[in-house]
Design a protein around this motif. Sequence first.
Motif, PDB file in Angstrom:
ATOM      1  N   GLN A 135       0.831  -1.207   0.000  1.00 63.68           N
ATOM      2  CA  GLN A 135       0.000   0.000   0.000  1.00 63.68           C
ATOM      3  C   GLN A 135       0.864   1.255   0.000  1.00 63.68           C
ATOM      4  OE1 GLN A 135      -3.153  -0.419  -0.247  1.00 63.68           O
ATOM      5  NE2 GLN A 135      -4.192   1.450   0.384  1.00 63.68           N
ATOM      6  N   ILE A 136       1.902   1.259   0.813  1.00 66.50           N
ATOM      7  CA  ILE A 136       2.805   2.427   0.873  1.00 66.50           C
ATOM      8  C   ILE A 136       3.515   2.628  -0.455  1.00 66.50           C
ATOM      9  CG2 ILE A 136       4.911   3.308   1.960  1.00 66.50           C
ATOM     10  CD1 ILE A 136       3.994   1.886   4.529  1.00 66.50           C
ATOM     11  N   ASN A 137       4.050   1.550  -1.011  1.00 69.50           N
ATOM     12  CA  ASN A 137       4.761   1.663  -2.288  1.00 69.50           C
ATOM     13  C   ASN A 137       3.817   2.054  -3.422  1.00 69.50           C
ATOM     14  OD1 ASN A 137       7.160   0.947  -1.055  1.00 69.50           O
ATOM     15  ND2 ASN A 137       6.955  -1.224  -1.558  1.00 69.50           N
ATOM     16  N   GLY A 138       2.567   1.547  -3.360  1.00 69.99           N
ATOM     17  CA  GLY A 138       1.597   1.918  -4.388  1.00 69.99           C
ATOM     18  C   GLY A 138       1.265   3.398  -4.350  1.00 69.99           C
ATOM     19  N   LEU A 139       1.084   3.945  -3.143  1.00 70.36           N
ATOM     20  CA  LEU A 139       0.802   5.376  -3.018  1.00 70.36           C
ATOM     21  C   LEU A 139       1.974   6.213  -3.503  1.00 70.36           C
ATOM     22  CD1 LEU A 139      -1.005   5.509   0.440  1.00 70.36           C
ATOM     23  CD2 LEU A 139      -2.005   6.046  -1.782  1.00 70.36           C
ATOM     24  N   ARG A 140       3.179   5.824  -3.131  1.00 72.75           N
ATOM     25  CA  ARG A 140       4.349   6.584  -3.574  1.00 72.75           C
ATOM     26  C   ARG A 140       4.475   6.548  -5.094  1.00 72.75           C
ATOM     27  NH1 ARG A 140       8.724   4.245  -2.481  1.00 72.75           N
ATOM     28  NH2 ARG A 140      10.061   6.080  -2.686  1.00 72.75           N
ATOM     29  N   GLY A 141       4.225   5.384  -5.686  1.00 71.34           N
ATOM     30  CA  GLY A 141       4.334   5.278  -7.133  1.00 71.34           C
ATOM     31  C   GLY A 141       3.294   6.100  -7.865  1.00 71.34           C
ATOM     32  N   LEU A 142       2.048   6.085  -7.368  1.00 74.92           N
ATOM     33  CA  LEU A 142       0.991   6.870  -8.021  1.00 74.92           C
ATOM     34  C   LEU A 142       1.264   8.367  -7.927  1.00 74.92           C
ATOM     35  CD1 LEU A 142      -2.169   4.907  -6.827  1.00 74.92           C
ATOM     36  CD2 LEU A 142      -1.291   5.041  -9.158  1.00 74.92           C
ATOM     37  N   LEU A 143       1.718   8.811  -6.774  1.00 75.43           N
ATOM     38  CA  LEU A 143       1.969  10.245  -6.600  1.00 75.43           C
ATOM     39  C   LEU A 143       3.185  10.710  -7.387  1.00 75.43           C
ATOM     40  CD1 LEU A 143       1.184  10.524  -2.784  1.00 75.43           C
ATOM     41  CD2 LEU A 143      -0.213  11.322  -4.697  1.00 75.43           C
ATOM     42  N   THR A 144       4.121   9.801  -7.654  1.00 75.47           N
ATOM     43  CA  THR A 144       5.266  10.170  -8.488  1.00 75.47           C
ATOM     44  C   THR A 144       4.820  10.548  -9.891  1.00 75.47           C
ATOM     45  OG1 THR A 144       6.682   8.670  -7.213  1.00 75.47           O
ATOM     46  CG2 THR A 144       7.502   9.369  -9.361  1.00 75.47           C
ATOM     47  N   GLU A 145       3.739   9.949 -10.387  1.00 75.19           N
ATOM     48  CA  GLU A 145       3.225  10.264 -11.713  1.00 75.19           C
ATOM     49  C   GLU A 145       2.748  11.714 -11.814  1.00 75.19           C
ATOM     50  OE1 GLU A 145       3.369   8.305 -14.302  1.00 75.19           O
ATOM     51  OE2 GLU A 145       4.230   6.643 -13.170  1.00 75.19           O
ATOM     52  N   TYR A 146       2.490  12.352 -10.675  1.00 77.25           N
ATOM     53  CA  TYR A 146       2.034  13.745 -10.668  1.00 77.25           C
ATOM     54  C   TYR A 146       3.093  14.696 -10.125  1.00 77.25           C
ATOM     55  CZ  TYR A 146      -2.398  11.460 -11.518  1.00 77.25           C
ATOM     56  OH  TYR A 146      -3.406  10.690 -12.056  1.00 77.25           O
ATOM     57  N   GLY A 147       4.354  14.225 -10.141  1.00 74.97           N
ATOM     58  CA  GLY A 147       5.457  15.102  -9.761  1.00 74.97           C
ATOM     59  C   GLY A 147       5.734  15.185  -8.283  1.00 74.97           C
ATOM     60  N   GLU A 148       5.107  14.349  -7.465  1.00 73.69           N
ATOM     61  CA  GLU A 148       5.321  14.375  -6.015  1.00 73.69           C
ATOM     62  C   GLU A 148       6.181  13.173  -5.614  1.00 73.69           C
ATOM     63  OE1 GLU A 148       4.573  16.746  -4.098  1.00 73.69           O
ATOM     64  OE2 GLU A 148       3.173  17.910  -5.325  1.00 73.69           O
TER      65      GLU A 148
END
Length: 340
Positions: A135-148
């Motif tokens: 869950q943590i890695n999934g959130l980090r990966g998704l937010l990276t797509e938006y520059g975060e």
Amino acid sequence: MNFTPVGVDIAKQVFQVHWVDPQTGEVISRQIRRAAFLEHFANRTPCLIGMEACGGAQHWARRLGEMGHQVRLMPGKAVKAFVIGNKNDVADARAIWNAVQQPCVRAVAVKTETQQAVLALHRMRQQLVRFRTMQINGLRGLLTEYGEVMAVGRAALNRAMAGVLARLSERLPAMLMDTLREQWQRLDVLDEQIAQIERRLSEWMKEERACRQIADIPGVGLLTATAAVATMGDPKTFSSGREFAAWLGLVPRQTGTGGKLRLHGISKRGDVYLRTLLIHGARSVLARTKEPGPWIEQLRRRRPNNVVTVALANKLARTIWALLAHDRKYEKAHVSVRPV
């Protein structure tokens, strides 16, 4: 008493049974439905029943043991060496019949239902920890797509998540922002479920004398103590602490020919989960203990840190076996003396 060896290949509905009649020498290979399996052995004289240590084997071993039979559970890798020809139920049952008669095949301890329940809690906790990491890695990966971009780890995620969601809420659709918040909050639910399992393990540890005995060993905490007692079963099944450590895969792998023996990395056989806990416990001792002792200090001068960690994990395993097998309390200054 002479027990007739019987090989049993268990499955969901149809079991294959193989044995040789001691009176006539007739080789018998028979299929038995699940509903009639216990009835078949209830009408027989006590046998030496061999089975692979796979799903459901512990249940059948307990039931057959209650009938007076002697049951040996064996690792699938040990049985595989006796499979001749194509692999099928008949060949597997014959291989199990051959393997159960070999004294060199290490048997898996038959566990009580309580011990299996404790191991089930450990498996469910391990699964929840994996879900949380995913869950943590999934959130980090998704937010990276938006520059975060955030640092690795749960603490870094908690520090940055509120600000990230506030910045992205001005740009992204509300349906996505609501889902991201729900997934972030779901981490707290997983934390609570993991903590609840740990509380139940702690309650069992207070009731189980064997867990309290080994909990005083440096590097052995709640998870290691409960997992070790539940996994080992009866410590008397191992002839020594070295044999227990070897069963866990904490000894060097050996190859040799022509009288020359070579030692390699650890064999990594046995229970992966318990071996991992022991190695983590040894690593914590090396990192936090101010006075590790002369043995560790001398070993550190000669070997890399990872080798020292595994060596200490091996020592933890041997200490656990010694305390449980000899029913003793942990003494830091105890000196082991080889009997004359």
